[in-house]
Every structure is written in structure tokens, then in C-alpha cells.
Scaffold this motif. Structure first.
Motif, PDB file in Angstrom:
ATOM      1  N   TYR A 102       0.834  -1.204   0.000  1.00 12.77           N
ATOM      2  CA  TYR A 102       0.000   0.000   0.000  1.00 12.77           C
ATOM      3  C   TYR A 102       0.872   1.260   0.000  1.00 12.77           C
ATOM      4  CZ  TYR A 102      -3.134   3.661   1.674  1.00 12.77           C
ATOM      5  OH  TYR A 102      -3.842   4.839   1.804  1.00 12.77           O
ATOM      6  N   THR A 106       0.762   4.637  -5.851  1.00 13.38           N
ATOM      7  CA  THR A 106       0.458   6.045  -6.087  1.00 13.38           C
ATOM      8  C   THR A 106      -1.012   6.279  -5.784  1.00 13.38           C
ATOM      9  OG1 THR A 106      -0.005   5.562  -8.422  1.00 13.38           O
ATOM     10  CG2 THR A 106       2.234   6.280  -7.847  1.00 13.38           C
ATOM     11  N   ASP A 107      -1.369   7.525  -5.505  1.00 12.33           N
ATOM     12  CA  ASP A 107      -2.751   7.865  -5.164  1.00 12.33           C
ATOM     13  C   ASP A 107      -3.683   7.503  -6.313  1.00 12.33           C
ATOM     14  OD1 ASP A 107      -1.956   8.794  -2.732  1.00 12.33           O
ATOM     15  OD2 ASP A 107      -1.845  10.904  -3.355  1.00 12.33           O
ATOM     16  N   SER A 108      -4.689   6.708  -6.010  1.00 21.22           N
ATOM     17  CA  SER A 108      -5.643   6.278  -7.030  1.00 21.22           C
ATOM     18  C   SER A 108      -6.831   5.627  -6.340  1.00 21.22           C
ATOM     19  CB  SER A 108      -4.991   5.272  -7.990  1.00 21.22           C
ATOM     20  OG  SER A 108      -4.615   4.090  -7.284  1.00 21.22           O
ATOM     21  N   GLU A 109      -7.849   5.308  -7.134  1.00 22.08           N
ATOM     22  CA  GLU A 109      -9.007   4.608  -6.587  1.00 22.08           C
ATOM     23  C   GLU A 109      -8.614   3.218  -6.087  1.00 22.08           C
ATOM     24  OE1 GLU A 109     -12.250   5.517  -6.052  1.00 22.08           O
ATOM     25  OE2 GLU A 109     -11.391   7.506  -6.416  1.00 22.08           O
ATOM     26  N   LYS A 111      -5.836   2.368  -4.729  1.00 17.92           N
ATOM     27  CA  LYS A 111      -5.199   2.507  -3.421  1.00 17.92           C
ATOM     28  C   LYS A 111      -6.256   2.684  -2.333  1.00 17.92           C
ATOM     29  CE  LYS A 111      -1.431   4.888  -1.042  1.00 17.92           C
ATOM     30  NZ  LYS A 111      -0.350   5.879  -1.125  1.00 17.92           N
ATOM     31  N   LYS A 112      -7.320   3.396  -2.652  1.00 22.42           N
ATOM     32  CA  LYS A 112      -8.404   3.569  -1.684  1.00 22.42           C
ATOM     33  C   LYS A 112      -9.122   2.245  -1.423  1.00 22.42           C
ATOM     34  CE  LYS A 112      -9.379   8.460  -2.584  1.00 22.42           C
ATOM     35  NZ  LYS A 112     -10.411   9.440  -3.000  1.00 22.42           N
ATOM     36  N   LEU A 139      -8.372   6.888   5.024  1.00 19.45           N
ATOM     37  CA  LEU A 139      -7.622   6.940   3.764  1.00 19.45           C
ATOM     38  C   LEU A 139      -8.355   6.260   2.615  1.00 19.45           C
ATOM     39  CD1 LEU A 139      -4.078   6.028   5.162  1.00 19.45           C
ATOM     40  CD2 LEU A 139      -4.809   8.279   4.328  1.00 19.45           C
TER      41      LEU A 139
END
Length: 314
Positions: A102, A106-109, A111-112, A139
Motif C-alpha cells: 500500500y 500512487t494515489d488512485s481509486e 489505493k483507496k 484513507l
């Protein structure tokens, strides 16, 4: 020249020794555990392990499919939880692996989505006091919090209470993110006949006013019953704050008799007048008069005797 009688000495020939590699004890234990599993459980375990591998795949499409499948497995198992669900048990060894991966994303859906899964896994795997279930929930995505089951929501409420208390000790620490979760949790509890849990959480975060907007015609009586009962165990002025909310709820649903009893107990003249002016039923107003007369009689008797009345609803 005489031969060396010791074949293992420097001058002689050394015997070759063949070592048989021993099996890794941990791997041996894991294989033993697998043998103890039923075919169905073994299939679930292998499937979840495959999902863990594919979550770390370079192809986003493969990642998404693995995450969605894993979410579905966990949600199905945690909807009714009397023991540790199998997906949580089988994913326990991979919790650290998923957490480490995790951090590399990179920040993305996606990752959520993984944060949502980690939040649920932390229910049984997080170290005490870490509040990782709350951490990853904040987060994660903004999906339906109740879809992960009642036990998850209850655990999250407990972590919110501790986090709120911690932030209160820090000057100007923001709590908006916590209150958004509180609203979702309270709505879930009120929908599932868990009014006491909703009230307890709102007491912990010092926002009982939220309760007035959350109750409906099916649960306001149970909610007020718990509020009035809890007020008996609270010191002043906290008891009056709780009774204020009960009064507002009773008044909102035109339960004027109960609202009047609370107003009399609080000796709140303004609320007593509000009950009379809000009610249009003449017969009910006559009943209010009898209640007032009885209240005045008891008050005079108490003052005359010089004793303190027991805390009870008249």
C-alpha cells in the motif's frame, strides 16, 4: 613411506559427507495446517493467496479485479460474525505484505480500495492502541460503512472515541473527518435498532445534537428511554444536557406528555410553556394541568419535610 593411519588427517583422504537438507519448520507447520483444512477451506485460502499476489500485479486491470474479488469475499463473511471469518483468518499472514505494498502505491481509486480492505483486516490484526482500522478507513473510499458488518462498525466507533479524546488534548486539532464517520455510524446504528450504541458514541464525541436529526418515528421512543435512563447516572450539568436532547426529540414527534415531564424535572419554565402552546388538543392540555398540579403538590410536600426527592419520573 608408511601410510597415514588416520584417513581424516591432513595427509590422508577426507571422507565426503552428504547433508540432507532439513525442511523449513515454518513451512512444515503451514503444510500441516493445510492438511487439517477441509477442501472448501483450502480452496478459499488458496484463492485469497492468489488475490494477494494479483493485487501486487503491474497491470491495473488485474489489480482491480483482485481487489474487488477480495472485497466481496470479506464483505460476505463479515456481514454476520460470530467468530473470526475465514477470509480474515487466511489473510492474517499477508497483512504486513499488503500494508507494505500500500505504501508503494500512487494515489488512485485502487489505493483507496486497498485501504478499505486493510481497515477491515485491522479489525483482528492491528496491534492494540494503533487504531489502524480508523487510519485506513480515513484513507479509503467513501463507500457504505455498514456493508462491512456490525462488528466492524462497532470497532470503528471505539477507535473514533479514543482518537477524539486524543485530538481534544491538542489545540485546534481538526475533527471534521471523524465527525463525518460518526454521522455514518450513528445512521447505521439507528437503522439497525442499536440506539444505545449511537447515543454512547455521540456522548463520547460530545455531539448529542446530531441525534435529533437521526431519529425517526420507529426509534425515537427507545432512544429517549435510553437517554432518560442514562441521565440518572450522570453528574450535573451533563445530566441536564442529555435530558435537553430527550425533550427536543419528544417535542419533535409531538409526544407532549413525556416532553412536559422532562421539562418539569428540569424546572424549565420556558419548555413547559412551549409544550402548552405547541399542543392543540384541549383534552391533552387538561391532562397537562393534572400533571402540573401533582408536580406542585409533591414539590410543596418535599419542601415542607425538608427532604430531597428521589430521582424519578413522576
Amino acid at each position: 613411506m608408511a601410510s597415514d593411519p588416520n584417513p581424516n588427517s591432513n595427509g590422508g583422504l577426507e571422507q565426503a559427507s552428504v547433508k540432507v537438507p532439513s525442511k523449513d519448520p515454518k513451512k512444515k507447520r503451514d503444510e500441516k495446517k493445510d492438511e487439517d483444512l477441509s477442501e472448501e477451506d483450502l480452496a478459499i485460502k488458496q484463492q485469497l493467496e492468489l488475490y494477494v499476489e494479483r493485487v501486487q500485479d503491474l497491470d491495473p486491470g488485474v489489480q482491480k479485479l483482485a481487489l474487488e474479488s477480495m472485497r466481496q469475499e470479506i464483505r460476505t463473511s463479515t456481514s454476520s460474525m460470530t467468530s473470526v471469518p475465514k477470509p480474515l483468518k487466511f489473510l492474517r499472514p499477508h497483512y504486513g505484505t499488503l500494508k507494505a505494498y500500500y505504501e508503494t502505491m500512487t494515489d488512485s481509486e485502487l489505493k483507496k480500495y486497498l485501504a478499505d480492505i486493510l481497515s477491515v483486516l485491522a479489525l483482528t490484526m492491528s496491534a492494540e492502541g494503533e487504531r489502524e482500522s480508523l487510519k485506513y478507513r480515513l484513507l479509503g473510499s467513501e463507500g457504505d460503512i455498514g456493508s462491512w458488518g456490525h462488528e466492524y462498525v462497532r470497532n470503528l466507533a471505539g477507535e473514533i472515541s479514543h482518537e477524539f479524546a486524543k485530538r481534544q488534548q491538542i489545540e485546534e486539532a481538526p475533527i471534521d473527518d471523524l465527525m463525518e464517520l460518526v454521522q455514518q455510524i450513528v445512521a447505521f446504528h439507528m437503522k439497525h435498532n442499536a440506539e444505545p450504541e449511537a447515543v454512547d458514541l455521540l456522548m463520547e464525541v460530545e455531539d448529542l445534537d446530531m441525534l435529533v436529526d437521526q431519529v425517526d418515528s420507529t426509534n425515537y421512543k427507545r432512544t429517549c428511554l435510553y437517554l432518560t435512563s442514562a441521565a440518572s447516572y450522570l453528574p450535573g450539568p451533563d445530566d441536564m444536557v442529555v435530558l435537553d436532547i430527550a425533550y427536543l426529540i419528544y417535542h419533535k414527534f409531538q409526544e407532549y406528555t413525556s416532553a412536559l415531564r422532562i421539562a418539569l424535572f428540569q424546572d424549565n419554565i420556558q419548555n413547559i410553556k412551549q409544550v402548552f402552546t405547541s399542543c392543540d388538543d384541549l383534552t391533552q392540555k387538561k391532562q397537562f394541568c393534572y400533571i402540573l398540579a401533582r408536580h406542585v403538590t409533591i414539590s410543596h410536600t418535599v419542601r415542607k419535610r425538608g427532604t430531597n426527592p428521589a430521582r424519578r419520573w413522576g
